[in-house]
Structures are given as C-alpha cells and as structure tokens.
Design an enzyme around this catalytic site. Structure first.
Site, mmCIF file in Angstrom:
data_model
loop_
_atom_site.group_PDB
_atom_site.id
_atom_site.type_symbol
_atom_site.label_atom_id
_atom_site.label_comp_id
_atom_site.label_asym_id
_atom_site.label_seq_id
_atom_site.Cartn_x
_atom_site.Cartn_y
_atom_site.Cartn_z
ATOM 1 N N THR A 9 1.223 -1.422 0.018
ATOM 2 C CA THR A 9 -0.044 -0.127 -0.347
ATOM 3 C C THR A 9 0.978 1.515 0.301
ATOM 4 O O THR A 9 2.190 1.446 0.697
ATOM 5 C CB THR A 9 -1.342 -0.132 1.461
ATOM 6 O OG1 THR A 9 -0.419 -0.710 2.119
ATOM 7 C CG2 THR A 9 -2.347 -1.007 0.880
ATOM 8 N N GLY A 10 0.591 2.547 -0.995
ATOM 9 C CA GLY A 10 1.335 3.422 -1.415
ATOM 10 C C GLY A 10 2.340 3.201 -1.665
ATOM 11 O O GLY A 10 3.819 3.413 -2.008
ATOM 12 N N ALA A 11 2.082 1.976 -2.899
ATOM 13 C CA ALA A 11 3.508 1.628 -4.146
ATOM 14 C C ALA A 11 3.682 2.627 -4.977
ATOM 15 O O ALA A 11 4.722 2.182 -5.922
ATOM 16 C CB ALA A 11 2.786 0.156 -4.384
ATOM 17 N N SER A 12 3.241 3.571 -4.915
ATOM 18 C CA SER A 12 3.246 4.667 -6.614
ATOM 19 C C SER A 12 4.913 5.147 -6.626
ATOM 20 O O SER A 12 5.328 4.881 -7.522
ATOM 21 C CB SER A 12 2.684 5.206 -6.557
ATOM 22 O OG SER A 12 2.669 6.294 -5.551
ATOM 23 N N GLY A 14 8.882 6.241 -4.480
ATOM 24 C CA GLY A 14 9.912 5.993 -2.690
ATOM 25 C C GLY A 14 10.204 4.991 -2.195
ATOM 26 O O GLY A 14 10.332 3.860 -2.995
ATOM 27 N N TYR A 150 1.805 15.636 11.565
ATOM 28 C CA TYR A 150 2.059 14.028 10.770
ATOM 29 C C TYR A 150 3.119 12.931 12.280
ATOM 30 O O TYR A 150 2.430 12.300 12.034
ATOM 31 C CB TYR A 150 3.532 14.826 9.765
ATOM 32 C CG TYR A 150 4.240 13.717 9.454
ATOM 33 C CD1 TYR A 150 3.601 12.942 8.138
ATOM 34 C CD2 TYR A 150 5.820 12.923 9.690
ATOM 35 C CE1 TYR A 150 4.241 11.490 8.115
ATOM 36 C CE2 TYR A 150 6.043 12.233 9.070
ATOM 37 C CZ TYR A 150 6.031 11.307 8.784
ATOM 38 O OH TYR A 150 6.403 10.113 7.808
#
Length: 215
Positions: A9-12, A14, A150
């Site tokens: 998840t959050g693979a696009s 970095g 954050y």
C-alpha cells in the site's frame, strides 16, 4: 494461485515502489495499491522488465468500501496474503500546533490511523491463512516542532502496530516495524525542501535491507 503474494500500500513512489520492486525480484506477485495510475503503470513496467509480475489496484486507502473490496478480492482470488508492506502516508503541511488546519488534521487521522486500523482488521485473516508478515515503517517525528499533525498521527499508527505486534507474538501474522534511514522521498522533500538529497539513503537499498530482515 501458488505464487507468494505481497500487498504494498502506497506503492507508487519512494520506499513503497522500492519495496514493490524488491519483493517482485524475490518471486512475489505484487499487488500494488496507490492513487496515482500513471506511477503505478510505470512501476508495473519496471517490475515486468525485470521478470516479475504485478497486479495494479488504483485505490484510495481512505475509502473503507474500497479496502473492503480489496480484502475480499485477496481472499477470493489468492486465498491468502504472504506480505503486507504499508508505505502509504499522508504528510500534512508543517504548521505550528495552534494553526493546524482542520482538514489537514482530519485527513492525517483518516489516512495514517483510521485507515490502518481498518486494514489490520480486514487483512489479518488473509495474512494468518499463510502465516504472513505485516511491515510498518516508523518515522519518529512526534513532539518535533511544526510536525504536530504528521508526528502525532504517524506515532499513533506505530503504536497501533506495536500493539498488534505484541498480541501476535506467538501467532501469525508476524508484525515488523522497520526504521529505515532518511531517504530522498517526495514526503521528505515537502518537509525539508532545501536538504542535500545526495547525503540521504537510497530507497532500493533500504527496501533490500527490510526484505532481507523478513526472512
């Protein structure tokens, strides 16, 4: 499907993209989740050119119905999950605590805490079915000036992961909380725009260390 399955998840971009590529190189079929279709397609090209395989899932982890659909698809199509690497995060703009924007705070809570709580509940059965591993990534900003939204929500996410880790000490899934070195990611660039990025760690090197520690 007998091939090992890794959900990122959050693979696009970095570290998420580096984890996806690294897991694919280790023989996992990667289920890559992110909102940015173009970046996912570029990731898929890199994985396939290196001989790996991936399924793209352009989804927003903040949408509970989408995550429920994702969990059902994992269970129905693959029958279980070997690895879940959670790299998605919402990086709210830096702000003095009294001036944190309400929308930024709410989105930080949704993406960094509530969505993670929901995914843990949804994905645990699939992970347990294959004695899988869940990986979270710490970023110790809690209590630092201007990092109120954050820092607080990322710390809450990791606290939740640590509770899950303690509860699963003797059962699956195994929960790993990694602490990667600072990397030249888009999130970090938003926090430290003038930083010398040449002195930061390489995302692929950090991903390789984390994947090696999973064995």
């Amino acid at each position: 499907m007998t091939q090992k399955l890794a959900l990122v998840t959050g693979a696009s971009r970095g570290l998420g993209a580096a984890m996806a590529e690294g897991l694919a190189a280790q023989g996992y079929h990667v289920l890559a989740v992110a909102r940015t279709v173009g970046a996912l397609e570029e990731l898929d090209d890199r994985i396939r050119s290196a001989g790996g395989s991936a399924t793209l899932a352009p989804m927003d982890i903040g949408e509970a119905a989408a995550m429920q659909q994702l969990a059902q698809a994992i269970q129905g199509r693959w029958g279980g999950l070997d690895v879940w690497a959670h790299c998605a995060v919402h990086a709210a703009p830096l702000s003095p605590a009294p001036h944190i924007d309400g929308k930024d705070w709410s989105k930080s809570m949704l993406i960094n805490v509530e969505a993670v709580r929901g995914m843990i509940a949804l994905l645990e059965p699939a992970l347990r079915a294959r004695s899988g591993i869940a990986v979270f990534f710490d970023d110790k900003r809690a209590g630092e000036k201007f990092f109120g939204a954050y820092g607080a929500t990322k710390a809450a996410q990791i606290a939740l992961a640590r509770s899950w880790q303690a509860e699963n000490r003797n059962i699956a899934p195994r929960v790993i909380i990694a602490d990667p070195a600072p990397m030249p990611t888009a999130v970090r660039a938003r926090f430290f725009p003038g930083e010398d990025r040449d002195k930061l760690g390489n995302c692929h090197d950090e991903a390789a260390k984390i994947i090696a520690a999973m064995s």
